[in-house]
Design a protein around this motif. Sequence first.
Motif, PDB file in Angstrom:
ATOM      1  N   SER A 205       0.800  -1.225   0.000  1.00  0.00           N
ATOM      2  CA  SER A 205       0.000   0.000   0.000  1.00  0.00           C
ATOM      3  C   SER A 205       0.834   1.277   0.000  1.00  0.00           C
ATOM      4  O   SER A 205       0.434   2.288   0.549  1.00  0.00           O
ATOM      5  CB  SER A 205      -0.978   0.016   1.187  1.00  0.00           C
TER       6      SER A 205
ATOM      7  N   THR B  10       2.522   4.276  -2.304  1.00  0.00           N
ATOM      8  CA  THR B  10       2.342   4.924  -3.597  1.00  0.00           C
ATOM      9  C   THR B  10       3.686   5.050  -4.305  1.00  0.00           C
ATOM     10  O   THR B  10       4.650   5.555  -3.735  1.00  0.00           O
ATOM     11  CB  THR B  10       1.720   6.319  -3.427  1.00  0.00           C
TER      12      THR B  10
ATOM     13  N   THR C  63       0.239   1.448  -6.771  1.00  0.00           N
ATOM     14  CA  THR C  63       0.395   1.118  -5.348  1.00  0.00           C
ATOM     15  C   THR C  63       1.038  -0.253  -5.230  1.00  0.00           C
ATOM     16  O   THR C  63       0.709  -1.158  -6.002  1.00  0.00           O
ATOM     17  CB  THR C  63      -0.981   1.112  -4.646  1.00  0.00           C
TER      18      THR C  63
ATOM     19  N   ASN D 173       1.848  -4.002  -3.935  1.00  0.00           N
ATOM     20  CA  ASN D 173       1.002  -5.079  -3.421  1.00  0.00           C
ATOM     21  C   ASN D 173       1.506  -5.486  -2.020  1.00  0.00           C
ATOM     22  O   ASN D 173       2.408  -4.848  -1.467  1.00  0.00           O
ATOM     23  CB  ASN D 173       0.955  -6.262  -4.396  1.00  0.00           C
TER      24      ASN D 173
END
Length: 74
Positions: free
Chosen positions: A22, A24, A46, A48
Amino acid sequence: MTITDVNLSGYVRDDAGAGVGSITVSLLHATTDAGNIDGGAETTTTTNAQGYWTFTETSLDANYDIQVVSGSQK
């Protein structure tokens, strides 16, 4: 043989080496002004659960920078 795609990928890991999910990750398309990324296009994804990210691009003549953002840290 014609190359039509550029695949860029990697992992975001913490200090212990574990993947961080999560997060960026942005692919910044540098402008022609000596790699200046100001004003260039940006593509975002994003990571995994294992911290993996990937981009597929079609421009072989572009310069790219990768930016990883977690909260207020870049």
